[in-house]
Design a protein around this motif. Sequence first.
Motif, short mmCIF file in Angstrom:
data_model
loop_
_atom_site.label_atom_id
_atom_site.label_comp_id
_atom_site.label_asym_id
_atom_site.label_seq_id
_atom_site.Cartn_x
_atom_site.Cartn_y
_atom_site.Cartn_z
N SER A 178 0.83 -1.21 0.00
CA SER A 178 0.00 0.00 0.00
C SER A 178 0.86 1.26 0.00
N LYS A 191 2.22 1.80 -3.53
CA LYS A 191 1.17 2.30 -4.43
C LYS A 191 0.89 3.77 -4.20
N LYS A 203 1.62 6.39 -7.22
CA LYS A 203 0.48 7.15 -7.77
C LYS A 203 0.78 8.64 -7.79
N THR A 209 2.58 -6.68 -10.78
CA THR A 209 3.70 -5.78 -10.47
C THR A 209 4.79 -5.89 -11.53
N CYS A 257 -0.05 4.29 -17.11
CA CYS A 257 0.46 3.59 -15.93
C CYS A 257 -0.54 3.66 -14.78
N LEU A 258 -1.17 4.81 -14.61
CA LEU A 258 -2.13 4.98 -13.52
C LEU A 258 -3.37 4.11 -13.72
N TYR A 298 -2.40 -3.01 -11.68
CA TYR A 298 -1.63 -3.04 -10.44
C TYR A 298 -2.23 -2.09 -9.40
N PHE A 299 -2.71 -0.94 -9.86
CA PHE A 299 -3.28 0.05 -8.95
C PHE A 299 -4.75 -0.22 -8.62
#
Length: 424
Positions: A209, A212, A216, A340, A360-361, A365-366
């Motif tokens: 967490s 991330k 972000k 990941t 990417c955002l 993974y997010f």
Amino acid sequence: MSTQNLNLHHQYSSKEGSNKFQIKNQLSSVFQYIQYQEEIGPVLKQQQSNRTIQETENRFISYSNTSIYSNQKYLESYDKNSKATVSTKMMIAYNECHFYKKYMVERIVKQSKQCKVVLCQEIGSNQKKVAKIYEGKMINFVKFIFTQQEDIVPEIQTNCKLSNFPHRNIISLIDLFIEHELIALVFEYQEGGTLYDFLVQKQFQLTDSEVKIIMKQILKGLRHLQKQEIIHRDIKLDNIMFTEFNNIKSLKIIDFGCAAFINDSKAKSIKCGTLGYIAPEILNDQYYDYSSDIYSVGSIFHILLSGTRIYPQFLEQKQLKDLNSQNAYKLNKSITCPLTLDLLKSMLSQQSTRPKANCCLKHEYFIKPDLSITNQQSSILLKTLKNAIPKIKKPFSKMTIFQNCIKLHLYYYYFLYQYAKQKS
């Protein structure tokens, strides 16, 4: 504040520009341009000078010396896409030392031949700020601009534009002073230190967490830079800071000394960045765009996940440069989660396939939770389960297989409960 908080360029060596008589004649037009037009336009660069090495964060950092400005076209050369209007809140003066009237310097954080970074207080409010100061006599100051002894003009350009379009994950330029013997860029103070400091404090072991949250914010900051048509070109642990101590949600991207506008081909022709983070296409003198910053973030991503770098840390400068230019990185085997790995490899891929910040955002993974845990968390969980759950004695005697299954099911849910408790 740590001495790693803000980057300073090295001592500079560049060719002589115009003679003193020509510089003095240009003096009034330059300052009249800055004061009344209230715009700082792009400047053409003529040639690349020698590279030098600076050591920080326990490894060698490679920067480019800045090249020579073309003073003949300084006032008329404009690129509308990269034009940065100075905010009316910025103080631009050249008759009196307004900076030292408004701010009191507490201590020098870092210093080089041409500039220094200081921790200062605003007189009256006592609020802490950080200032990057360039000093020199008037004639040397103008010569300093026209002979490009420091890449100060693009740094002012990008910071001024970002001050007009602020973002929560980008450091803000609060004041700009252009005075008789001084240029000062004043920024908000980042009390929480650098991302490198944070990793040392956490012994390079972060939860999923935490990774991330940090990733972000960095990607959102890069997405904003892309909207402003800016490439940072020196994303690394030392250039990521936190406004508040122990608050990873207060992340800021700092230091735009190597930044360039996407359409400024002359500025982009100069190699600038940090070995181990810099994208291979920059080292190989190839065309590059916003995705070069994504490569640097990919390198940071690997450090956050594993505590190790994608290139061996204690290599000779030439060896590190060769590996970096060939993109011959090595991933840590402890990174096993498929989501990941997919994001990490895409960020470190060739430029043509490398995703932008917004893509990417949106990566899974997010979105999807990662059930991987650190070794420390794993040992805590096993110890908890060992003490809390009794062993199954004689599982096939005096008890049916059905009853055993129910009991194992209960143990499974108890394990998940303890896992969720540790993660929170």
